[in-house]
Design an enzyme around this catalytic site. Structure first.
Site, PDB file in Angstrom:
ATOM      1  N   ASN A 109     102.829 -35.084 113.025  1.00  0.00           N
ATOM      2  CA  ASN A 109     103.511 -33.798 112.866  1.00  0.00           C
ATOM      3  C   ASN A 109     104.941 -34.005 112.358  1.00  0.00           C
ATOM      4  OD1 ASN A 109     103.938 -30.948 113.228  1.00  0.00           O
ATOM      5  ND2 ASN A 109     105.068 -31.390 115.101  1.00  0.00           N
ATOM      6  N   HIS A 111     108.609 -32.223 112.814  1.00  0.00           N
ATOM      7  CA  HIS A 111     109.308 -31.279 113.680  1.00  0.00           C
ATOM      8  C   HIS A 111     110.749 -31.148 113.172  1.00  0.00           C
ATOM      9  CE1 HIS A 111     110.439 -29.141 117.281  1.00  0.00           C
ATOM     10  NE2 HIS A 111     111.391 -30.012 117.537  1.00  0.00           N
TER      11      HIS A 111
HETATM   12  C1  GAR Z   1     108.736 -26.505 108.714  1.00  0.00           C
HETATM   13  O1  GAR Z   1     110.133 -26.375 108.921  1.00  0.00           O
HETATM   14  C2  GAR Z   1     108.137 -27.408 109.759  1.00  0.00           C
HETATM   15  O2  GAR Z   1     108.933 -28.501 110.125  1.00  0.00           O
HETATM   16  C3  GAR Z   1     108.034 -26.436 110.911  1.00  0.00           C
HETATM   17  O3  GAR Z   1     107.578 -25.242 110.319  1.00  0.00           O
HETATM   18  C4  GAR Z   1     108.047 -25.175 108.982  1.00  0.00           C
HETATM   19  C5  GAR Z   1     106.844 -24.971 108.084  1.00  0.00           C
HETATM   20  O4  GAR Z   1     107.239 -24.717 106.772  1.00  0.00           O
HETATM   21  N1  GAR Z   1     107.144 -26.899 111.923  1.00  0.00           N
HETATM   22  C6  GAR Z   1     107.347 -26.673 113.214  1.00  0.00           C
HETATM   23  O5  GAR Z   1     108.293 -26.042 113.648  1.00  0.00           O
HETATM   24  C7  GAR Z   1     106.295 -27.261 114.137  1.00  0.00           C
HETATM   25  N2  GAR Z   1     106.709 -27.148 115.487  1.00  0.00           N
HETATM   26  P1  GAR Z   1     106.247 -24.916 105.567  1.00  0.00           P
HETATM   27  O6  GAR Z   1     104.984 -24.113 105.885  1.00  0.00           O
HETATM   28  O7  GAR Z   1     106.961 -24.346 104.390  1.00  0.00           O
HETATM   29  O8  GAR Z   1     105.952 -26.386 105.434  1.00  0.00           O
END
Ligand code: GAR
Length: 200
Positions: A109, A111
């Protein structure tokens, strides 16, 4: 042998795009193959983009299903793919112990914070509201906890010039897009050794 991976998304999929580009002709090209982009929401914008990349996609809607029932369905569905890794890229669902057990040490993952400092959703809001001059991005293995798995790498993000939440997100995402592929390169190439990894 190239690692067989699935990329899991729930939304716009900007990290997925960065990964697909690096798999197509960047640092992940010789290291992995995308068997599938999987979403738990039919409206996830990333699904269409994945199709444009020519990558197989699938969606099983999670809405209204109990966590374990949904995860059992997904694990069953994924069996035929014989995946080496599941790469979460904005997959906004906590995985049940049942799912983790089926893919132990195979789920990775990204984060958008230091997992030792902030866990769960809303990491950029947290950094902005707390007026952080710097934050970190963490790439880690997923275990039964929320953002508690072994760290593959952390990358600092300079937020000093950021005046709004949008600017914080922009700076963070730009770093995510290059750092995720770099961390995955280390895992898929064998450079990163799981037994040497540390907890958050
Ligand atoms: C990203 O910032 C990722 O790191 C975060 O969601 C966003 C997804 O953006 N993930 C989390 O917070 C997981 N806990 P994306 O769909 O444009 O890649």
């Amino acid at each position: 042998m190239k690692k067989k991976i699935a990329i899991f998304i729930s939304g716009r999929g900007s990290n997925m795009v960065a990964l697909l580009n690096n798999i197509k002709e960047g640092i992940l090209k010789d290291l992995c193959r995308v068997e599938l982009v999987f979403a738990n929401k039919p409206e996830a914008a990333g699904l269409k983009i994945a199709e444009e990349f020519g990558v197989p996609t699938a969606c099983i809607e999670s809405k209204g299903k109990k966590r374990e029932d949904f995860d059992r369905e997904v694990v069953e569905f994924l069996k035929e793919y014989n995946l080496d890794y599941i790469v979460l890229a904005g997959y906004m669902r906590i995985l049940s112990p049942l799912f983790i057990a089926a893919y132990r040490n195979k789920i990775i993952n990204i984060h958008p914070a230091d997992t030792s400092e902030f866990q769960g959703i809303g990491a950029y809001e947290w950094a902005f509201e707390n007026k952080k001059a710097f934050t970190k991005i963490t790439v880690h293995f997923v275990d039964e906890g929320v953002d508690t798995g072994k760290v593959i790498g952390k990358q600092i993000v300079d937020l000093q010039g950021c005046k709004t939440l949008e600017e914080v997100e922009k700076a963070g995402l730009a770093m995510e897009h290059s750092f995720y592929s770099e961390a995955l390169r280390k895992v898929f190439s064998g450079e990163y050794k799981l037994e040497e990894g540390s907890k958050p």
